[in-house]
Scaffold this active site. Sequence first.
Site, short mmCIF file in Angstrom:
data_model
loop_
_atom_site.label_atom_id
_atom_site.label_comp_id
_atom_site.label_asym_id
_atom_site.label_seq_id
_atom_site.Cartn_x
_atom_site.Cartn_y
_atom_site.Cartn_z
N HIS A 186 39.92 28.99 24.78
CA HIS A 186 41.21 29.27 24.16
C HIS A 186 41.09 29.64 22.70
O HIS A 186 41.79 30.50 22.18
CB HIS A 186 42.12 28.04 24.27
CG HIS A 186 42.72 27.92 25.62
ND1 HIS A 186 42.82 26.72 26.29
CD2 HIS A 186 43.24 28.86 26.43
CE1 HIS A 186 43.38 26.94 27.46
NE2 HIS A 186 43.65 28.22 27.57
N GLU A 426 38.51 47.89 41.16
CA GLU A 426 37.36 47.22 40.57
C GLU A 426 36.28 46.90 41.61
O GLU A 426 35.22 46.40 41.28
CB GLU A 426 37.78 45.96 39.79
CG GLU A 426 38.94 45.20 40.35
CD GLU A 426 39.53 44.17 39.38
OE1 GLU A 426 39.09 44.08 38.22
OE2 GLU A 426 40.44 43.44 39.82
N ASP A 448 34.81 44.54 36.11
CA ASP A 448 34.37 44.11 37.43
C ASP A 448 33.68 45.24 38.19
O ASP A 448 32.70 45.00 38.90
CB ASP A 448 35.56 43.57 38.24
CG ASP A 448 35.84 42.12 37.89
OD1 ASP A 448 34.87 41.33 37.86
OD2 ASP A 448 37.00 41.77 37.62
N CYS A 495 41.49 50.04 32.28
CA CYS A 495 41.93 48.92 31.44
C CYS A 495 40.81 47.93 31.15
O CYS A 495 41.03 46.94 30.45
CB CYS A 495 43.12 48.20 32.08
SG CYS A 495 42.72 47.45 33.67
C1 PEP Z 1 38.30 44.40 34.60
O1 PEP Z 1 37.69 43.84 35.53
O2 PEP Z 1 37.86 45.39 34.00
C2 PEP Z 1 39.59 43.88 34.13
C3 PEP Z 1 40.36 44.57 33.32
O3 PEP Z 1 39.97 42.66 34.55
P1 PEP Z 1 39.32 41.29 34.05
O4 PEP Z 1 38.38 41.61 32.92
O5 PEP Z 1 40.45 40.43 33.64
O6 PEP Z 1 38.61 40.82 35.27
MG MG Z 2 38.71 42.40 36.77
#
Ligand code: PEP
Ligand code: MG
Length: 545
Positions: A186, A426, A448, A495
């Site tokens: 956190h 992903e 991912d 993202c």
């Molecule tokens: C990703 O896997 O790129 C993603 C945006 O999700 P997280 O990093 O939260 O798994």
């Molecule tokens: Mg992810």
Amino acid sequence: MAEASIAGIAASEGIAIGTFFLRRKVSGDQTRVAGTMSREQALFESALAKASQSLAELMARIDASAAEILGFQFELLSDTDFLDPVFQLIGVGQKADEAWAEVIDGEIADYAAAKDEYMSARADDLRDLKRRVLGFILGTTADVFEVPEMTGLVLAATSLTPSEFLELDLGKIAGIAISEGSPTSHVSILARARGIPMLVGCGERLTGLKPGYVAVIDTQNHQLVHDPREENQSAFRVRLQTSNVAIEYASISAHLPAVTASGEHVRVYANVDDPAILLGIDAANFDGIGLTRTEFLFESGQLPDEEHQLAVYRRIVEWAAGRPVTIRTLDAGGDKLIPGVTFLDETNPFLGIRGYRLSRIRKDIFTTQLRALARAAVFGPLKVMIPMVTVSSEMDEFRTLFDEVIMSLQNEGVACAVPSLGVMIEVPAAALNADTIKADFFSIGSNDLIQYVTACARDNALLAHLAQADNPAVTKLIRIVAATGMVQGKEVSVCGDMASTPALVPLLLGAGIRSLSVAIAQGPTIKEVIRRWDGREQCGDGTSA
Ligand code: PEP
Ligand code: MG
């Protein structure tokens, strides 16, 4: 002293130069003589009451999502299951401070022994609570946060808890280094949200360094440099200045659209993993929000109810003022364990019940989230996406579930709307078969995707050399999804962290991506990279864009 360099893990990006300051530890009064049993009991009860009051005051001063982090501690202060063992120890003659320390140390050890980072973040919260209550028993609270009256401090500590961080006068702090900790704790989230450069996992050597010397936090090179040589110090100052100038330059045009040299508009959305990060950020700097990681809602140890979720989603939608807001449904599992929600005994959690795979099993939790999202959609253009999709039938099932939620809200006479429904890409199978998935939009989770394409767990630092974002295999999959989006007229954004990495943005644009969702602090810089892109960069698979 001679220059010393200590390796750490970057938890919040940036470079900081300042005066090294070692945070004083709470030193309990070891010489205190035990009072009578009832006096020790009264002392403990009074410390609990004062700790509750001070936490409540702190929670009222800070923003709602930061306050949520402290909520876990606040609840424990009235949790009889948790407190009874302390009263029992006092009942057999132990001093209040010793009984409290013994019981909470046992809990801390249990949490800290768990391998995943979510649990060790909970251990930090318990250490925080231990310190707070001990301070009130021993009367040492006053000097716990004593930080010198000067600005530009590089604060070092063995550990730093969320409430300690929130109680710091951040105007004095240039950067932070911690011996323990992890980038997903956190405290790391709070530091990132507030743009304070921070290193964690610096080890014990950190607290052996002498205060008062110049120190540099350099997250790019994952190091803290104590008492740097004159020439190195100058080089760091030049880098800091260059980075400040670049940030300032980019921020001048932060509110303008990102248009490439050839005149194409590339949408730049914001990533949100804690709505507190939006405070003071001008919504006009982004085309909207491309990813909201809703896991923050589940981190207090309690499941958030529908009204609470609705309030949070509505706040985000209203912040965006008419721009699209993408909210991802709970992505628990893998390395994001939530006690009571995720499966704890999986041998391979990254390949296990995570993301949508978990949501469809925990229908109670999922339905609550979907109801809150359907209600939030009334307040602005909302997009909802599910993580960890593998095959097209998952999207079909999600649509059916959403339809059912809408129907029951309508039957209850509750205002709701159908948002745009999408999937995160992903999993390699989903990327290769994107054309079969009937989603309204795609968002590529490159973090991912990279781990699954390269078969390297994303939390294993020893495999970092193999888990490279510019591996042509990753780019090929991104190209496939971008091309599918083009043919089907669907937006495809990225993202994952790739989109926030200036050096990788030309590669994404070259692969056909025209929407990026980025870390808020990186927005202006990424827009500048896009403006400079002339379409000629090489793609990761060796072909020319
Ligand atoms: C990703 O896997 O790129 C993603 C945006 O999700 P997280 O990093 O939260 O798994
Ligand atoms: Mg992810």
